[in-house]
Design a protein around this motif. Structure first.
Motif, PDB file in Angstrom:
ATOM      1  N   GLN A  66      35.869 -44.975 -24.691  1.00 47.51           N
ATOM      2  CA  GLN A  66      34.553 -44.836 -25.325  1.00 47.51           C
ATOM      3  C   GLN A  66      34.620 -44.056 -26.629  1.00 47.51           C
ATOM      4  O   GLN A  66      34.026 -44.439 -27.627  1.00 47.51           O
ATOM      5  N   VAL A  67      35.372 -42.941 -26.616  1.00 47.52           N
ATOM      6  CA  VAL A  67      35.377 -42.123 -27.832  1.00 47.52           C
ATOM      7  C   VAL A  67      36.254 -42.762 -28.906  1.00 47.52           C
ATOM      8  O   VAL A  67      35.976 -42.631 -30.098  1.00 47.52           O
ATOM      9  N   ALA A  70      34.251 -45.147 -30.662  1.00 48.90           N
ATOM     10  CA  ALA A  70      33.344 -44.467 -31.591  1.00 48.90           C
ATOM     11  C   ALA A  70      34.056 -44.153 -32.907  1.00 48.90           C
ATOM     12  O   ALA A  70      33.463 -44.271 -33.990  1.00 48.90           O
ATOM     13  N   THR A  80      28.078 -40.681 -33.729  1.00 52.65           N
ATOM     14  CA  THR A  80      29.415 -40.476 -33.162  1.00 52.65           C
ATOM     15  C   THR A  80      29.460 -39.180 -32.347  1.00 52.65           C
ATOM     16  O   THR A  80      30.025 -39.118 -31.257  1.00 52.65           O
ATOM     17  N   ALA A  84      30.430 -38.766 -28.421  1.00 51.49           N
ATOM     18  CA  ALA A  84      31.489 -37.845 -27.986  1.00 51.49           C
ATOM     19  C   ALA A  84      30.925 -36.845 -26.977  1.00 51.49           C
ATOM     20  O   ALA A  84      31.530 -36.576 -25.938  1.00 51.49           O
ATOM     21  N   THR A  87      30.203 -38.506 -23.613  1.00 54.69           N
ATOM     22  CA  THR A  87      31.411 -38.905 -22.893  1.00 54.69           C
ATOM     23  C   THR A  87      32.054 -37.727 -22.177  1.00 54.69           C
ATOM     24  O   THR A  87      32.548 -37.867 -21.059  1.00 54.69           O
ATOM     25  N   VAL A 175      35.274 -36.356 -32.816  1.00 59.11           N
ATOM     26  CA  VAL A 175      35.684 -36.795 -31.482  1.00 59.11           C
ATOM     27  C   VAL A 175      36.750 -35.862 -30.893  1.00 59.11           C
ATOM     28  O   VAL A 175      36.589 -35.302 -29.807  1.00 59.11           O
ATOM     29  N   THR A 178      35.491 -32.259 -30.469  1.00 56.76           N
ATOM     30  CA  THR A 178      34.576 -32.080 -29.338  1.00 56.76           C
ATOM     31  C   THR A 178      35.378 -31.957 -28.045  1.00 56.76           C
ATOM     32  O   THR A 178      35.130 -31.072 -27.227  1.00 56.76           O
ATOM     33  N   VAL A 179      36.378 -32.835 -27.882  1.00 62.54           N
ATOM     34  CA  VAL A 179      37.159 -32.837 -26.645  1.00 62.54           C
ATOM     35  C   VAL A 179      38.114 -31.638 -26.588  1.00 62.54           C
ATOM     36  O   VAL A 179      38.115 -30.864 -25.630  1.00 62.54           O
TER      37      VAL A 179
END
Lengths: 207, 207
Positions: A66-67, A70, A80, A84, A87, A175, A178-179
């Protein structure tokens, strides 16, 4: 480069790369014959993003998909960001949350521009509800420190995204940041806990 | 109370409670006959801790087992902290980390009392190494904000633990706070990101 070299350069086994190809996480190479494809630097870079999301960020294959979609899309930055965030956030049914826990979070977020369905708002309420169920409804000495720190980190996140000039690099930071930002903060929190504990409770001198 | 009432009161299905019993996460009740046991308030409380660790904290059964054993043990606070930290941190082989990434983390932690094998130190180096592999070796504008925020959160964590008076409540906060604190911070970071984005990039007025 061929598959063997892509594997050597990235340090990722051929079987794993083939798995990412089958799952659609890594785009196919340029086909040269029935059993041969060529891969470029964009494949190497994507492999490293995939590994970071899966191994360091702890995402599932589906979430990484998914990311990565994006990153590849033409969506604007804020869209976006939204993908993120959703998800990497737990799916929470707002209707199942206790009104007290939601009110506690809203009091902490007071003055912030946060939409009612922000995934963080609901996830924070879920955490506070868990503490309340454990007989700890009053965390007024604990949670505000977290909110102030979260605001400082969000400013650092946006500073870093703003500092980037090209669209791809910005989107990738939205992305990946964020993760991996969650992982980075959790890691530094452990180090800081050891530091603060050592300062507050110095070990007695050896006899 | 009987199993049926334990299920009704906790909101956790009987089959799930039996699973926790089989896995040794929940201690057995007081046996009343071949097919009946009695459970007390300590079972209810433990069930809520288990659910918080698994569902909200995202721990595996094995990881939840380790930290629950730590709550039940007679270990001192700092030892319990250590177990909680290691359980929720990725296992990282320090020898596989790039010296540059480790040096970057050590520069950020400069002046902190952090042992070389602190799980956060290695996990943070792993995140920075991932960024370096993505061609982003310079995060000097981003990481220090995280470190300062992590220090503020660690102070809040220790304040909350210090404020508790009985040993069980302190130990439970060490374990549950370590696990759920990560979830709380990540949640508040999402809300803060929306707030900071909205302030920096106000939406254009509707035409």
């Amino acid at each position: 480069m061929r598959m063997a070299q892509l594997s050597t350069t990235s340090g990722i086994p051929v079987a794993t790369i083939k798995y990412y190809l089958r799952e659609g996480l890594l785009p196919a190479g340029e086909r040269q014959g029935p059993n041969q494809s060529l891969y470029g630097p964009e494949h190497l870079r994507r492999l490293r993003v995939i590994r970071g999301l899966l191994e360091v960020g702890g995402l599932s294959i589906a979430a990484a998909h998914q990311v990565i979609d994006a990153i590849d899309s033409d969506l604007g930055l804020s869209h976006t960001f939204d993908i993120a965030q959703r998800t990497v956030s737990p799916q929470i049914d707002g209707a199942a949350l206790s009104p007290e826990a939601v009110a506690q979070v809203d009091a902490v977020l007071s003055g912030w521009h946060v939409s009612p369905d922000n995934p963080g708002r609901l996830a924070a309420a879920r955490v506070l509800q868990t503490f309340a169920e454990l007989g700890q409804p009053d965390l007024s000495g604990w949670v505000p420190g977290y909110a102030a720190a979260a605001l400082a980190v969000a400013e650092a996140d946006l500073d870093e995204i703003d500092a980037r000039t090209d669209r791809e690099s910005k989107t990738e930071m939205v992305v990946v940041g964020t993760v991996l930002g969650d992982a980075l903060f959790a890691a530094l929190r452990r180090a800081a806990q050891e530091h603060v504990s050592a300062r507050r409770y110095p070990a007695p001198p050896n006899p």
